[in-house]
Write an enzyme that holds these catalytic residues in place. Structure first.
Site, PDB file in Angstrom:
ATOM      1  N   ARG A 128      -9.524  41.007  31.191  1.00 31.27           N
ATOM      2  CA  ARG A 128      -8.261  41.398  30.551  1.00 31.27           C
ATOM      3  C   ARG A 128      -8.530  42.189  29.288  1.00 31.27           C
ATOM      4  O   ARG A 128      -8.190  41.775  28.186  1.00 31.27           O
ATOM      5  CB  ARG A 128      -7.450  40.154  30.216  1.00 31.27           C
ATOM      6  CG  ARG A 128      -6.725  39.606  31.384  1.00 31.27           C
ATOM      7  CD  ARG A 128      -5.733  38.611  30.903  1.00 31.27           C
ATOM      8  NE  ARG A 128      -4.404  38.903  31.404  1.00 31.27           N
ATOM      9  CZ  ARG A 128      -3.340  38.228  31.018  1.00 31.27           C
ATOM     10  NH1 ARG A 128      -3.440  37.302  30.099  1.00 31.27           N
ATOM     11  NH2 ARG A 128      -2.164  38.511  31.524  1.00 31.27           N
ATOM     12  N   GLN A 133      -6.307  47.486  31.923  1.00 27.94           N
ATOM     13  CA  GLN A 133      -4.955  47.059  32.255  1.00 27.94           C
ATOM     14  C   GLN A 133      -4.420  47.736  33.501  1.00 27.94           C
ATOM     15  O   GLN A 133      -3.708  47.146  34.290  1.00 27.94           O
ATOM     16  CB  GLN A 133      -4.025  47.373  31.095  1.00 27.94           C
ATOM     17  CG  GLN A 133      -3.954  46.253  30.096  1.00 27.94           C
ATOM     18  CD  GLN A 133      -3.131  46.666  28.891  1.00 27.94           C
ATOM     19  OE1 GLN A 133      -2.273  47.525  28.988  1.00 27.94           O
ATOM     20  NE2 GLN A 133      -3.399  46.063  27.764  1.00 27.94           N
ATOM     21  N   ASP A 136      -5.397  45.886  36.521  1.00 24.79           N
ATOM     22  CA  ASP A 136      -5.223  44.444  36.462  1.00 24.79           C
ATOM     23  C   ASP A 136      -4.187  43.999  37.497  1.00 24.79           C
ATOM     24  O   ASP A 136      -2.994  43.955  37.247  1.00 24.79           O
ATOM     25  CB  ASP A 136      -4.773  44.055  35.050  1.00 24.79           C
ATOM     26  CG  ASP A 136      -4.758  42.558  34.858  1.00 24.79           C
ATOM     27  OD1 ASP A 136      -4.925  41.846  35.862  1.00 24.79           O
ATOM     28  OD2 ASP A 136      -4.584  42.108  33.721  1.00 24.79           O
ATOM     29  N   SER A 139      -1.909  40.960  36.724  1.00 29.14           N
ATOM     30  CA  SER A 139      -0.717  41.250  35.922  1.00 29.14           C
ATOM     31  C   SER A 139       0.366  41.869  36.781  1.00 29.14           C
ATOM     32  O   SER A 139       1.537  41.505  36.673  1.00 29.14           O
ATOM     33  CB  SER A 139      -1.063  42.194  34.773  1.00 29.14           C
ATOM     34  OG  SER A 139      -1.854  41.543  33.841  1.00 29.14           O
ATOM     35  N   TYR A 234      -5.686  34.288  27.570  1.00 33.30           N
ATOM     36  CA  TYR A 234      -5.055  33.198  28.315  1.00 33.30           C
ATOM     37  C   TYR A 234      -4.844  32.001  27.394  1.00 33.30           C
ATOM     38  O   TYR A 234      -5.357  31.949  26.281  1.00 33.30           O
ATOM     39  CB  TYR A 234      -5.936  32.771  29.483  1.00 33.30           C
ATOM     40  CG  TYR A 234      -6.012  33.805  30.575  1.00 33.30           C
ATOM     41  CD1 TYR A 234      -4.964  33.965  31.471  1.00 33.30           C
ATOM     42  CD2 TYR A 234      -7.129  34.607  30.710  1.00 33.30           C
ATOM     43  CE1 TYR A 234      -5.039  34.912  32.469  1.00 33.30           C
ATOM     44  CE2 TYR A 234      -7.209  35.555  31.710  1.00 33.30           C
ATOM     45  CZ  TYR A 234      -6.161  35.707  32.593  1.00 33.30           C
ATOM     46  OH  TYR A 234      -6.228  36.634  33.565  1.00 33.30           O
TER      47      TYR A 234
END
Lengths: 518, 465
Positions: A128, A133, A136, A139, A234
């Site tokens: 992450r 991103q 990802d 996500s 997280y």
């Protein structure tokens, strides 16, 4: 290199690892793409659409797996129901598999894949970091799951989300509590908010408060100081006291809200139990709980994973674990794009040759097996997606500026200038002092007049004062009557240039002011 | 016209000048204010020409004024609104030059006699100061003009010991001044006056060279103030009250204006004058650059975002001026308004290259001024707006000013653009702004970069709306 996209065989899985749109980009990277016939059917991508975007359609599953260098999948390999063979056994040496793997939960699968002497990249292990991103997939799937959670809830909820006042009576808005403000939680907040519900949210990580508020929800605060931010953006497990305070909050909220959406997960651990049996029984008849953590055991004690159940007091608990798959077109498109971004990074030359660069932090994180060697777990990512709250260094207070100037410092310039003026007054002749008085008073008039000027008029003001300062023309005018030719010439030039200034300054101001209109 | 009548005319002119400045404080009265200024100037000039002190060579006056007036008028007619800062700068230099000329003529004129020695000394000192300020204004304005028009690079020129250099020049000019007054009695002080003029010119050049592009608005208004002080100084030498009063008016108003602007940037006035915006020793924050992802989009994406918004705030900056995008921008806004989208403009006090630069440009494009808001007025609205459309602005939106005490712009009030639901950033590249620092806003999740020329991008967006 050739990319193969097989049919997903998991029961109920509707997603597909690529879409016709993504294929066009993959071809630009130099790859050829083959899609198994019917792979996209459940996500509303027909074989014809794939063919039109330039993909080859292969009917035979085995020949697709065999002929491809790179296999793109959604779900991890599992037993193929039609061929009666494990998908792992369809892989052969030198191939690369990119899909969700969940290496922590599937150790035996990893072992099995490693034996095949292949490369495996797990989309769930993309670190992450900010740069990664765009690839990802967790996500993007979480985003869809959050949205869908609200839709599922509204499906089972007997009322409007939005409040209305109608001829047939007043409708109160639904109250939604979202626990866990990760990507899924934020998406749920956004969706519920745009349906018109009153949304509240809770998260153990205080830094997400701003994000929650930006999505239009109220952030619930505990009277308790503890930061729940773990590594890599997280959450982490909290202390017992914190959990007690948290549970008290949920108990109170459960009585009030109509819908609870829980998204609390801690990496590598079973989901925390946040909604107890008691809380559920205190909820109103017709309330809905959507448990997005169902697959990891559920945040609610009564959740049945993969299923919907209704409690005795009429609370519907939704434990679907396939929410992204319930929006197959959208999730396939986003997942395909995530894969495409990963492949773009791995194909620096755009020549269709994939390189697994272990120096690249994103690729390194995703790679769980390289040439038969298990490379999981990767070293921890260096940077969190959301910058961790700086705990160590409080912003240094700049004492120098905040110190109030002392009386002496304030009055010193005044005293000095008063002394200078007295000194001047003691020697200067009265004619000078008269002029000087006029001068000082004019300075004050200028000060008073200009102080409240509107910022938008700064430019016209400057050009008009510029024009006014051409009053110096008077000096040149007086001097032109001199008898000396040189002086007359200099005065002539003086008049000339100040005239430029007068007409230019006033004219340009006029032009500017003419443009301002209400 | 007798001396008394001339004085009365001067009083009238001065009152009109005060009313000019007062009128220019507000939009409603501004045009009238400008008219007062013109009338005042006409009265002052006519009163002087027909007064007792002007006896011969009236034809020369008429010729000079006709030539100068028509040059000025043509300039004002032709200039592009985007070039306004340059024009103002070069006009300032003319006032400075005129002050120098008048000072010299006054010094060389031997017909003036003084009753006492002390009055003569004061007279010499007045000439000296008037010429000094005039020369600084002149060379400073010329350099400012060069910087604004791009003939000279915008980055600050920082000599290693520049403060010592300035101090040296100051001490030198005081010493030369002392010698000048002494030698004046002997009648050969001309050389000292010239030396001082040289020093003052050098000082003006150095001063403006050391100031970075972002501080240009302050410099312009400071030079404006100087031109006023020069006029006042000359007024003392000529013992002309009209000159003293008007000069002081302009001088103090310019100084206040510079002060207001410095406050807008949260910078100390002396800091700006003594040079060095970027000079705050560009420290740490360039080294620890992580390669961050940037979301870039095209006109269609931008149009889509704006079409679905209910309120849009436009943040214009120097980039809009460079690309001459103000008309295109207004067309875009008109289209947005047709779709019932609320559009407002947010203007930072130091956006552009001179104070109020953006307001003038928007006004040129017929943007009504009550849609245009200042920083304090609009900053709280960003949180409620859907889209912030940043066109050619950079440093004035940089959130670093609020967060990083290391940053050279720390403490400067900035527009809270990042609080918008989404931010559209029209910019040619990711290069830093005038302050030379990277803008975190580019990498925010809700930012969409639109890499293109501001005008073309705006036009394309309008097409897609």
């Amino acid at each position: 290199m050739k990319i193969g996209v097989p049919n997903e065989v998991h029961t109920g899985e509707k997603r597909v690892a690529t879409t016709p749109e993504v294929i066009k980009f993959l071809q630009k990277l130099g790859y050829t793409v083959a899609v198994e016939s019917g792979a996209g059917a459940k996500a509303n991508f027909s074989d014809e659409a794939y063919r039109q975007s330039g993909a080859e359609i292969i009917n035979n599953t085995k020949s697709l797996w065999e002929s491809s260098n790179i296999i793109l999948k959604v779900r991890a390999p599992e037993q193929h129901p039609d061929l009666n063979i494990n998908e792992c056994d369809l892989l052969k040496e030198g191939q690369t598999l990119i899909s969700f793997i969940w290496p922590a939960q599937n150790e035996s699968l990893i072992q099995k894949l490693a034996e095949k002497n292949i490369n495996v990249l797990a989309m769930d292990s993309i670190p992450r970091i900010s740069r990664a991103q765009k690839m990802d997939a967790l996500s993007s799937m979480a985003n869809i799951a959050g949205y869908r959670a609200v839709i599922e809830a509204s499906h089972h909820f007997g009322r409007f989300f939005t409040g209305q006042i109608t001829a047939a009576g007043k409708v109160p808005p639904a109250k939604v509590l979202v626990i866990g403000a990760g990507v899924a939680g934020l998406a749920a907040i956004g969706a519920a908010n745009s349906l018109g519900a009153i949304v509240r949210s809770f998260d153990t990580r205080p830094e997400v408060k701003e994000q929650v508020e930006s999505m239009g929800a109220d952030f619930l605060l505990l009277d308790f100081e503890e930061d729940g931010s773990g590594e890599g953006g997280y959450a982490k497990t909290m202390s017992d006291e914190f959990i007690a305070a948290e549970m008290a909050l949920f108990t109170e909220q459960a009585k009030d809200v109509d819908i609870i959406i829980t998204t609390a997960l801690i990496p590598g651990k079973p989901a925390p139990k946040l909604i107890t049996k008691d809380m559920v029984s205190s909820m109103k008849d017709g309330s809905v709980i959507v448990d997005l953590a169902a697959e990891q055991g559920g945040n609610c004690e009564l959740t049945l994973p993969h299923d919907v159940n209704v409690t005795d007091n009429g609370v519907t608990i939704i434990g679907y674990s396939d929410l992204p798959s319930r929006l197959p077109t959208q999730s396939s498109q986003l997942y395909g794009t995530n894969l495409r971004h990963l492949l773009t990074d791995m194909t620096p030359e755009k020549d269709g040759q994939m390189i697994i660069d272990m120096e690249d932090e994103a690729v390194r994180g995703a790679t769980v097996i390289k040439e038969g060697q298990i490379t999981w777990p990767p070293p921890p990512p260096k940077l969190s997606a959301t910058p961790a709250v700086k705990q160590t260094e409080p912003v240094p207070v700049i004492t120098k500026e905040s110190k109030k100037p002392t009386l002496l410092r304030q009055s010193l310039p005044l005293i000095i200038s008063a002394l200078i003026l007295y000194g001047l007054g003691s020697v200067a002749p009265s004619s000078f002092m008269t002029h000087f008085t006029v001068f000082v008073l004019s300075c004050f008039i200028g000060y008073m007049v200009i102080w409240n000027v509107t910022a938008s008029l700064h430019t016209p003001l400057m050009s008009v004062t510029n024009a006014v300062s051409s009053i110096i023309i008077i000096g040149a005018l007086i001097q032109i009557s001199s008898s000396d030719t040189l002086l007359v010439a200099l005065a002539f030039i003086g008049i000339l240039i100040t005239s430029i200034n007068i007409s230019g300054g006033f004219a340009v101001t006029r032009r500017m002011l003419k443009m301002f209109r209400r | 016209m007798s001396g008394g009548l001339v004085t009365v005319s001067y009083i009238g002119a001065i009152i009109l000048f005060v009313m000019t400045l007062g009128g220019l404080s507000h939009q409603e009265t501004s045009r009238k204010g400008n008219l007062y200024g013109m009338i005042g100037m006409t009265i002052a000039v006519l009163a002087t020409v027909f007064g007792p002190e002007v006896t011969t060579n009236i034809h020369l006056i008429v010729i000079a004024m006709l030539i100068g007036g028509s040059i000025g008028f043509t300039l004002a007619k032709k200039v592009e609104m985007t070039q306004m800062p340059e024009l103002v700068a070069i006009l300032h230099s003319l006032v400075g030059l005129a002050a120098v000329l008048v000072g010299y003529v006054n010094f060389m004129d031997e017909s003036i006699s003084f009753p006492t020695d002390i009055e003569k000394v004061i007279h010499e000192v007045e000439i000296y100061i008037g010429v000094l300020i005039g020369a600084v204004t002149f060379s400073g304005s010329v350099i400012a003009f060069g910087k604004l028009s791009g003939m000279i690079g915008g980055s600050p020129l920082l000599l290693p010991a520049r403060h010592w250099f300035n101090l040296g020049l100051l001490i030198l000019s005081i010493w030369v001044g002392y010698e000048f007054v002494h030698q004046a009695e002997a009648g050969n002080a001309m050389m000292y006056l010239m030396i001082m003029t040289g020093i003052a010119l050098l000082f003006g050049i150095h001063m403006v060279m050391a100031i970075g592009g972002a501080d240009m608005p302050v410099v312009i208004s400071m030079l404006n103030s100087y031109s006023g002080w020069a006029a006042a100084g000359i007024g003392f030498t000529l013992e002309n009250t009209a000159l003293i009063i008007t000069g002081a008016l302009v001088g103090s108003s310019g100084a206040i204006l510079s002060y207001i602007m410095c406050k807008g940037m949260n910078r100390s006035f002396f800091n700006v004058i003594l040079g060095g915006f970027g000079a705050t020793e560009q420290s740490t924050n360039t080294s620890s650059k992580e390669q961050k992802p940037v979301k870039s989009g095209n006109a269609e994406d931008a149009a889509f975002l704006m079409k679905n918004a209910s309120s849009v705030i436009i943040v214009p900056g120097y980039g809009m001026a460079v690309a001459q995008a103000q008309h295109a921008l207004r067309e875009m806004v008109d289209t947005l308004k047709k779709n019932d989208i609320k559009v407002t403009y947010a203007i930072h006090p130091v956006a552009g290259r001179m104070p109020g630069h953006m307001n003038v440009l928007l006004a040129e494009a017929n943007v009504p001024y009550d849609e245009v808001f200042e920083l304090e007025e609009i900053n709280n609205d960003f949180a409620n707006a859907d889209v912030a459309f940043v066109i050619g602005a950079n440093d004035v939106t940089n959130p670093v000013a609020k967060t990083d005490p290391q940053s050279p712009i720390y403490g400067m009030p900035v527009l809270d653009v990042e609080k918008c639901k989404s931010v559209l950033f029209v910019k040619r590249s990711l290069s830093p702004g005038y302050a030379g620092i990277d803008n975190d806003l580019f990498y925010k999740e809700n930012t969409l970069m639109l890499f293109a020329d501001a005008k073309k991008m705006t036009e394309n967006i309008t097409k897609n709306l």
